[in-house]
Every structure is written in C-alpha cells, then in structure tokens.
Design a protein around this motif. Structure first.
Motif, PDB file in Angstrom:
ATOM      1  N   ALA A 143     -23.352 -23.675 105.223  1.00 27.83           N
ATOM      2  CA  ALA A 143     -24.548 -23.344 104.516  1.00 27.83           C
ATOM      3  C   ALA A 143     -25.468 -22.315 104.948  1.00 27.83           C
ATOM      4  O   ALA A 143     -26.113 -21.684 104.154  1.00 27.83           O
ATOM      5  CB  ALA A 143     -25.454 -24.620 104.556  1.00 27.83           C
ATOM      6  N   LYS A 144     -25.642 -22.114 106.428  1.00 28.11           N
ATOM      7  CA  LYS A 144     -26.392 -21.196 106.918  1.00 28.11           C
ATOM      8  C   LYS A 144     -26.035 -19.777 106.561  1.00 28.11           C
ATOM      9  O   LYS A 144     -26.394 -18.742 106.162  1.00 28.11           O
ATOM     10  CB  LYS A 144     -26.385 -21.295 108.406  1.00 28.11           C
ATOM     11  N   TYR A 145     -24.513 -19.563 106.663  1.00 24.61           N
ATOM     12  CA  TYR A 145     -23.904 -18.479 106.472  1.00 24.61           C
ATOM     13  C   TYR A 145     -23.939 -18.181 104.770  1.00 24.61           C
ATOM     14  O   TYR A 145     -24.095 -16.961 104.587  1.00 24.61           O
ATOM     15  CB  TYR A 145     -22.466 -18.387 106.708  1.00 24.61           C
ATOM     16  N   ALA A 146     -23.863 -19.117 104.023  1.00 25.30           N
ATOM     17  CA  ALA A 146     -24.093 -19.045 102.694  1.00 25.30           C
ATOM     18  C   ALA A 146     -25.400 -18.420 102.389  1.00 25.30           C
ATOM     19  O   ALA A 146     -25.672 -17.848 101.372  1.00 25.30           O
ATOM     20  CB  ALA A 146     -23.614 -20.320 101.855  1.00 25.30           C
ATOM     21  N   MET A 147     -26.471 -19.056 102.780  1.00 21.51           N
ATOM     22  CA  MET A 147     -27.884 -18.496 102.691  1.00 21.51           C
ATOM     23  C   MET A 147     -27.941 -17.105 102.888  1.00 21.51           C
ATOM     24  O   MET A 147     -28.488 -16.311 102.083  1.00 21.51           O
ATOM     25  CB  MET A 147     -28.695 -19.409 103.689  1.00 21.51           C
ATOM     26  N   ALA A 148     -27.150 -16.789 104.042  1.00 23.60           N
ATOM     27  CA  ALA A 148     -27.477 -15.210 104.553  1.00 23.60           C
ATOM     28  C   ALA A 148     -26.585 -14.516 103.424  1.00 23.60           C
ATOM     29  O   ALA A 148     -27.251 -13.340 103.194  1.00 23.60           O
ATOM     30  CB  ALA A 148     -26.823 -15.159 105.750  1.00 23.60           C
ATOM     31  N   ALA A 149     -25.650 -14.737 102.986  1.00 26.91           N
ATOM     32  CA  ALA A 149     -24.837 -13.919 101.875  1.00 26.91           C
ATOM     33  C   ALA A 149     -25.591 -13.909 100.830  1.00 26.91           C
ATOM     34  O   ALA A 149     -25.716 -12.699 100.088  1.00 26.91           O
ATOM     35  CB  ALA A 149     -23.459 -14.684 101.683  1.00 26.91           C
ATOM     36  N   ARG A 150     -26.138 -14.937 100.173  1.00 29.80           N
ATOM     37  CA  ARG A 150     -27.084 -14.844  99.052  1.00 29.80           C
ATOM     38  C   ARG A 150     -28.211 -14.094  99.365  1.00 29.80           C
ATOM     39  O   ARG A 150     -28.392 -13.101  98.276  1.00 29.80           O
ATOM     40  CB  ARG A 150     -27.668 -16.160  98.701  1.00 29.80           C
ATOM     41  N   ARG A 151     -28.854 -13.992 100.590  1.00 24.90           N
ATOM     42  CA  ARG A 151     -29.738 -13.059 100.638  1.00 24.90           C
ATOM     43  C   ARG A 151     -29.437 -11.725 100.510  1.00 24.90           C
ATOM     44  O   ARG A 151     -30.259 -10.700 100.095  1.00 24.90           O
ATOM     45  CB  ARG A 151     -30.593 -13.236 102.096  1.00 24.90           C
ATOM     46  N   HIS A 152     -28.375 -11.221 100.968  1.00 23.55           N
ATOM     47  CA  HIS A 152     -27.779 -10.040 100.934  1.00 23.55           C
ATOM     48  C   HIS A 152     -27.373  -9.510  99.637  1.00 23.55           C
ATOM     49  O   HIS A 152     -27.802  -8.387  99.078  1.00 23.55           O
ATOM     50  CB  HIS A 152     -26.649 -10.083 101.855  1.00 23.55           C
ATOM     51  N   MET A 153     -27.074 -10.422  98.837  1.00 20.83           N
ATOM     52  CA  MET A 153     -26.587 -10.131  97.467  1.00 20.83           C
ATOM     53  C   MET A 153     -27.750  -9.945  96.824  1.00 20.83           C
ATOM     54  O   MET A 153     -28.016  -9.013  95.749  1.00 20.83           O
ATOM     55  CB  MET A 153     -25.934 -11.464  96.810  1.00 20.83           C
ATOM     56  N   HIS A 154     -29.001 -10.766  96.946  1.00 21.79           N
ATOM     57  CA  HIS A 154     -30.287 -10.482  96.295  1.00 21.79           C
ATOM     58  C   HIS A 154     -31.005  -9.148  96.724  1.00 21.79           C
ATOM     59  O   HIS A 154     -31.355  -8.516  95.781  1.00 21.79           O
ATOM     60  CB  HIS A 154     -31.225 -11.775  96.736  1.00 21.79           C
ATOM     61  N   GLN A 155     -30.873  -8.941  97.817  1.00 19.08           N
ATOM     62  CA  GLN A 155     -31.543  -7.589  98.441  1.00 19.08           C
ATOM     63  C   GLN A 155     -30.849  -6.430  98.346  1.00 19.08           C
ATOM     64  O   GLN A 155     -31.510  -5.430  98.067  1.00 19.08           O
ATOM     65  CB  GLN A 155     -31.869  -8.060  99.926  1.00 19.08           C
ATOM     66  N   HIS A 156     -29.619  -6.447  98.486  1.00 19.88           N
ATOM     67  CA  HIS A 156     -28.776  -5.186  98.374  1.00 19.88           C
ATOM     68  C   HIS A 156     -27.967  -5.051  97.008  1.00 19.88           C
ATOM     69  O   HIS A 156     -27.113  -4.204  96.991  1.00 19.88           O
ATOM     70  CB  HIS A 156     -27.905  -4.959  99.637  1.00 19.88           C
ATOM     71  N   GLY A 157     -27.971  -6.288  96.231  1.00 21.98           N
ATOM     72  CA  GLY A 157     -26.836  -6.056  95.005  1.00 21.98           C
ATOM     73  C   GLY A 157     -25.505  -6.301  95.344  1.00 21.98           C
ATOM     74  O   GLY A 157     -24.614  -5.873  94.472  1.00 21.98           O
ATOM     75  N   THR A 158     -25.257  -6.823  96.581  1.00 25.82           N
ATOM     76  CA  THR A 158     -23.737  -7.192  97.030  1.00 25.82           C
ATOM     77  C   THR A 158     -23.242  -8.018  95.781  1.00 25.82           C
ATOM     78  O   THR A 158     -23.847  -9.032  95.311  1.00 25.82           O
ATOM     79  CB  THR A 158     -23.733  -7.860  98.414  1.00 25.82           C
ATOM     80  N   THR A 159     -21.911  -8.007  95.376  1.00 23.60           N
ATOM     81  CA  THR A 159     -21.483  -8.964  94.531  1.00 23.60           C
ATOM     82  C   THR A 159     -20.259  -9.752  95.236  1.00 23.60           C
ATOM     83  O   THR A 159     -19.707  -9.856  96.166  1.00 23.60           O
ATOM     84  CB  THR A 159     -20.601  -8.066  93.383  1.00 23.60           C
ATOM     85  N   LEU A 160     -19.964 -10.915  94.248  1.00 28.02           N
ATOM     86  CA  LEU A 160     -18.903 -11.802  94.729  1.00 28.02           C
ATOM     87  C   LEU A 160     -17.507 -11.289  94.875  1.00 28.02           C
ATOM     88  O   LEU A 160     -16.792 -11.610  95.697  1.00 28.02           O
ATOM     89  CB  LEU A 160     -18.973 -12.865  93.750  1.00 28.02           C
ATOM     90  N   GLU A 161     -17.371 -10.297  93.848  1.00 31.12           N
ATOM     91  CA  GLU A 161     -16.137  -9.624  93.874  1.00 31.12           C
ATOM     92  C   GLU A 161     -15.978  -8.809  95.169  1.00 31.12           C
ATOM     93  O   GLU A 161     -14.796  -8.517  95.705  1.00 31.12           O
ATOM     94  CB  GLU A 161     -15.788  -8.604  92.736  1.00 31.12           C
ATOM     95  N   GLN A 162     -17.125  -8.106  95.744  1.00 23.24           N
ATOM     96  CA  GLN A 162     -16.986  -7.150  97.027  1.00 23.24           C
ATOM     97  C   GLN A 162     -16.558  -8.309  98.184  1.00 23.24           C
ATOM     98  O   GLN A 162     -15.728  -7.917  98.930  1.00 23.24           O
ATOM     99  CB  GLN A 162     -18.190  -6.744  97.111  1.00 23.24           C
ATOM    100  N   LEU A 163     -17.406  -9.327  98.245  1.00 21.73           N
ATOM    101  CA  LEU A 163     -17.156 -10.218  99.287  1.00 21.73           C
ATOM    102  C   LEU A 163     -15.673 -11.052  99.030  1.00 21.73           C
ATOM    103  O   LEU A 163     -15.031 -10.823 100.271  1.00 21.73           O
ATOM    104  CB  LEU A 163     -18.026 -11.264  99.023  1.00 21.73           C
ATOM    105  N   ALA A 164     -15.118 -10.808  98.039  1.00 20.37           N
ATOM    106  CA  ALA A 164     -13.816 -11.592  97.868  1.00 20.37           C
ATOM    107  C   ALA A 164     -12.839 -10.253  98.051  1.00 20.37           C
ATOM    108  O   ALA A 164     -11.743 -10.667  98.759  1.00 20.37           O
ATOM    109  CB  ALA A 164     -13.529 -11.908  96.346  1.00 20.37           C
ATOM    110  N   GLU A 165     -13.085  -9.153  98.144  1.00 20.05           N
ATOM    111  CA  GLU A 165     -12.368  -8.277  98.646  1.00 20.05           C
ATOM    112  C   GLU A 165     -11.841  -8.198 100.154  1.00 20.05           C
ATOM    113  O   GLU A 165     -10.889  -7.934 100.558  1.00 20.05           O
ATOM    114  CB  GLU A 165     -12.733  -6.747  98.372  1.00 20.05           C
TER     115      GLU A 165
END
Length: 399
Positions: free
Chosen positions: A154-176
């Motif tokens: 959950a801690k990693y997930a929160m950090a990932a969501r923050r990066h997505m919100h702040q920098h526009g990172t997408t789920l597709e890019q993480l999936a890559e």
C-alpha cells in the motif's frame, strides 16, 4: 590451482576492490532445502567461481537469518571471519553491505569478504511456517500506520499514485516495466516466469493495491546467491575476469510515510549521486543497469533518481522497449524481481547479474552488447529497501 593466500603487501593508498566470484544457489521453487543450505550452496559455488581458496576469506556479511546473524551463518559455513557485517535495511541491504566491505578492504581491514544470502520465503509460506504480514506486532513509528492498513504494498501504491498525479505517469507506462522484465526473463533459464505478457495482461489482472495489479508486483520465490569481494592484490589468482568496484553510495530516507518529504523521490537520488561521483562516470555512460524492482513503480522512479532521465520523465523513458536486453538501456536483464526471482531481499542478485553481464557470461540469448558490438564496460546496481526507506548503489566496470 592458485590458492590466493599470499600475504597482503603494505601500501599507503587505498586498495582497489573487485568482485572475484559470483553464484546463485538453486532458485525458484525449492521445497527440499533450508535457508542455511541455500547460503552454503551459493557460497561454495561463488568460491569455486573465483578460483581462490576458502582460507583467504576473512570477512563475512549476511542478514535475515539466524539469531546472531551473521555469526550463526558463518558458523554453518565453517568460517571464522575477523570482519563481519549484518546491516539490515531491507532490499538495499546487500548494496549497503557491499559498500561497507569495499571500504574495509580498501583500508586493509579485510582481504576477502563473502556476501551470502538464502531464503525459502515461498516454501515457508506454502508450508505455513511464516506470515506475509510485515506489520504484525509493529512497534515504534510503524504502530501509528498499522491501524490504517498500511501494508508494504500500500505504501508503494500511494507513492505510485502521487507520481501519476504529479507527473502524468500512466498505468500503461508502469505496465511496460513488467512487460519488458518478463521479456528479459524469457531468455533466462533460471527465471521462474518466462512466458511473455502484454500491457493488457498487466492491466487486466486482479488489483492488489490500487493502482497495482498482480503483475505490477514482484513474484515470490526461494533462492540464494553469493558474491566474493577481494583486494586487487589477488586479481592475478582469479579464475575469471575481475569486475572492478568503481564507486559506491548509500542513503536512508524515512520509516513513517508522514516523514517522507516527497513520494516521487527515492533515496537512490542520494546514493546514486555519491556512487557516480566516486566512480567518476556519468549515468549516460552506463551500459546495463540492475535495479531493485519489487514493484513496477520502483524501477521507474529509481531510473529517474539515478539520473537516467529527468524527474517526471520516467514514464516516457520506459516506453518503446528501452529496458530490453537490446534496448537503449538494458535493465534487469535476468528478468528482475518481477519475473526471475524474489526470495525476500533481492539486492545481492543485482550484483550477480551485473557482474555476469560485465564478464560476458550471460549466454548468447541474453548477453548485452554495446552498439559497437563489444561487451558492456560499465554497470550500475541499485537496491532499495523498505518502502523507499534506504538505498545502496554501486558502479561496476570491466577495466
């Protein structure tokens, strides 16, 4: 066969340090071995790989096993080291201990330090001998987060969501990241999962902790490995090409999530800067990178923090096969923790794979070559511990 037991000459300048031996134990699904047996198997293989005599080893580093680690493990291995380290900072443990060992050898406090690890995490969970809940019985800072369900993922997930919100990172890019890790694993006979996956496969999997589905997360395996670090004085006795430790850096960040200044910056930003400065090289010169990947976001943000791309550009950086064996920056060429193996603390496996690539021993299907056709000259191994709580980074070279 050379024994490598000559006395160490006196000197006024710090000794350089090389990786002399590397090895994996049996990995993947290992139901019939103990963690101690995996330590011993990997240690024997690493010593044999080096061509040096066991009597040369006067330092030992290990963590995660035994009441008096590493004393208990050293005893099991038949070692009586004069220098020991049991630093435990999660997944970064092995890079941090390697940095300590390099300093000790350079200063003349040890001549050969063996780092060994072994875990039957998968088999133990399967048999009910352990729990996966790291927060159970938490004390200190963690006790204030446990009631809210803050598991490690959950801690990693929160950090990932923050990066997505702040920098526009997408789920597709993480999936890559997961897709390319599995593609690299396909050429690794030791990898636990070798079947290719697609971005759609990653996105359509069961959600573990939003935004992570199952394939965003590391696998659970058994396994061990060992690395032997020695002073440069013994290079001529080695059975294999030495891999030189050019620079190392360590850093810690936080324990409680409320004490983390920025969810989009990991302590690799500090450890990487130190390692590159001490090695005298730039990130752009690195040929291959081995990065701790308990989760896809971990790879992406560490690439940013090590300086391979600017902050916020990690999503675009990992696209178009850049992390593949024949990509612009081969990353986790064995398949990483997302596909090859992850028995609990994976940091030492990063050093094994980096050294294997620099030696040119990865095999015809997954050996990295530079654009000029030559073997890689420079590699980086960067481990992360906890939930971006700690980091250790080493820069390694062939020459």
């Amino acid at each position: 066969m050379p024994t490598g037991t000559r006395s160490t000459p006196s000197r006024t300048s710090p000794r350089k340090v090389v990786i002399a031996g590397i090895a994996l134990s049996d990995c993947g699904r290992v139901d019939d071995a103990t963690p101690y047996a995996l330590h011993a198997q990997a240690a024997r293989r690493a010593l044999a790989d080096s061509g040096l005599d066991r009597s040369l080893v006067d330092g030992f580093a290990s963590a995660g096993l035994g009441t008096l680690a590493p004393v208990e493990v050293a005893e099991y291995l038949g070692l009586r080291p004069a220098w020991v380290d049991s630093t435990s900072v999660g997944g970064a443990t092995w890079e941090v201990m390697a940095a300590h060992a390099v300093d000790a050898i350079a200063a003349g406090h040890a001549r050969a330090v063996l780092l060994a690890y072994g875990s039957t995490a998968r088999a133990d969970l399967k048999a009910g001998r352990r729990t996966a809940n790291l927060s159970f019985g938490a004390r200190g800072p963690l006790q204030y987060e446990v009631p809210y369900g803050h598991t490690l993922i959950a801690k990693y997930a929160m950090a990932a969501r923050r990066h997505m919100h702040q920098h526009g990172t997408t789920l597709e890019q993480l999936a890559e990241v997961a897709v390319q890790a599995r593609a690299n694993a396909a050429a690794n006979p030791d990898a636990m999962y070798r079947t290719p996956v697609t971005v759609d496969d990653v996105l359509s999997g069961p959600v573990i902790a939003d935004p992570f589905t199952k394939l965003h997360c590391c696998i659970r395996s058994d396994g061990g490995c060992a690395v032997l670090l020695v002073a440069e004085d013994y290079v001529r006795d080695l059975a294999k090409r030495p891999v030189w430790v050019l620079g190392a850096g360590t850093a810690v960040s936080h324990s409680a999530m409320s004490a983390w200044d920025d969810f989009t910056v990991s302590p690799a930003a500090a450890s990487g800067r130190l390692a590159f400065e001490r090695a005298g090289v730039r990130p752009s010169e690195i040929d291959v990178a081995q990065i701790y990947d308990a989760f896809t976001y971990m790879t992406l943000v560490t690439l940013e923090d090590l300086g391979f791309c600017a902050k916020g550009e990690g999503g675009a950086f990992v696209e178009k096969g850049r992390l593949l064996r024949d990509g612009a920056l081969p990353v986790n060429t064995d398949g990483g923790g997302l596909a090859a193996c992850h028995p609990g603390m994976r940091g030492l496996f990063l050093l094994v794979e980096a050294a294997r690539q620099l030696r040119g021993e990865a095999g015809p299907d997954r050996q990295v070559h530079r654009s000029d056709g030559h073997l890689p000259e420079l590699a980086v191994a960067s481990g992360t511990g906890g939930w971006f709580c700690s980091s250790g980074t080493l820069v390694l070279g062939r020459g």
